[in-house]
Design a protein around this motif. Structure first.
Motif, PDB file in Angstrom:
ATOM      1  N   GLY A 139       0.819  -1.215   0.000  1.00 57.08           N
ATOM      2  CA  GLY A 139       0.000   0.000   0.000  1.00 57.08           C
ATOM      3  C   GLY A 139       0.847   1.256   0.000  1.00 57.08           C
ATOM      4  O   GLY A 139       0.547   2.223  -0.714  1.00 57.08           O
ATOM      5  N   GLY A 140       1.908   1.255   0.777  1.00 58.13           N
ATOM      6  CA  GLY A 140       2.814   2.399   0.795  1.00 58.13           C
ATOM      7  C   GLY A 140       3.492   2.603  -0.549  1.00 58.13           C
ATOM      8  O   GLY A 140       3.622   3.732  -1.038  1.00 58.13           O
ATOM      9  N   LEU A 141       3.899   1.508  -1.159  1.00 57.86           N
ATOM     10  CA  LEU A 141       4.532   1.580  -2.482  1.00 57.86           C
ATOM     11  C   LEU A 141       3.537   2.074  -3.532  1.00 57.86           C
ATOM     12  O   LEU A 141       3.879   2.904  -4.382  1.00 57.86           O
ATOM     13  CB  LEU A 141       5.085   0.208  -2.863  1.00 57.86           C
ATOM     14  CG  LEU A 141       5.871   0.125  -4.158  1.00 57.86           C
ATOM     15  CD1 LEU A 141       7.078   1.056  -4.125  1.00 57.86           C
ATOM     16  CD2 LEU A 141       6.317  -1.316  -4.397  1.00 57.86           C
ATOM     17  N   MET A 142       2.305   1.591  -3.466  1.00 62.44           N
ATOM     18  CA  MET A 142       1.286   2.035  -4.414  1.00 62.44           C
ATOM     19  C   MET A 142       0.983   3.527  -4.257  1.00 62.44           C
ATOM     20  O   MET A 142       0.809   4.235  -5.249  1.00 62.44           O
ATOM     21  CB  MET A 142       0.005   1.216  -4.237  1.00 62.44           C
ATOM     22  CG  MET A 142       0.115  -0.175  -4.794  1.00 62.44           C
ATOM     23  SD  MET A 142      -1.311  -1.220  -4.467  1.00 62.44           S
ATOM     24  CE  MET A 142      -2.644  -0.244  -5.079  1.00 62.44           C
ATOM     25  N   GLY A 143       0.916   4.002  -3.010  1.00 66.44           N
ATOM     26  CA  GLY A 143       0.692   5.423  -2.763  1.00 66.44           C
ATOM     27  C   GLY A 143       1.799   6.276  -3.348  1.00 66.44           C
ATOM     28  O   GLY A 143       1.561   7.357  -3.891  1.00 66.44           O
TER      29      GLY A 143
END
Length: 108
Positions: A20-24
């Motif tokens: 999720g952090g990478l996608m953000g």
């Protein structure tokens, strides 16, 4: 090594937070998402590695970390009403906090 259900759930949780952090970061260029997601993933990966040897410590760290994420993302959800990612992360974190609490009670 045979993993317990707690370990498997923790590894999935850590992976989801990291992804999720990478996608953000990739979607919006949010460095804060990358740092928060990566830091959370690292914390819960540590919990994953500690669960077999020291379940009380690991569950305690898991409760604090998941409760913090529940509070932060829950307040963000209430402010923005966006289900993704704030609503989902807050609900999953709430469930994980309960799971760590259950594990802590069983370990003591």
């Amino acid at each position: 090594m045979d993993s317990s259900m707690s370990q498997k759930l923790t590894l999935v949780y850590a992976s989801l937070l990291g992804a999720g952090g990478l996608m953000g970061y990739m979607k919006r260029g949010s460095k804060m998402s990358l740092v928060a997601g990566g830091g959370s993933a690292a914390l819960f990966y540590y919990v994953y590695t500690e669960l077999p040897a020291n379940p009380v410590l690991a569950s305690s760290i898991g409760i604090v970390g998941s409760a913090a994420l529940t509070g932060m993302m829950g307040s963000r959800y209430l402010r923005t009403r966006k289900v993704m990612p704030a609503g989902v992360v807050s609900m999953v974190s709430l469930v994980m906090a309960g799971a760590y609490l259950h594990g802590l009670v069983r370990s003591t």
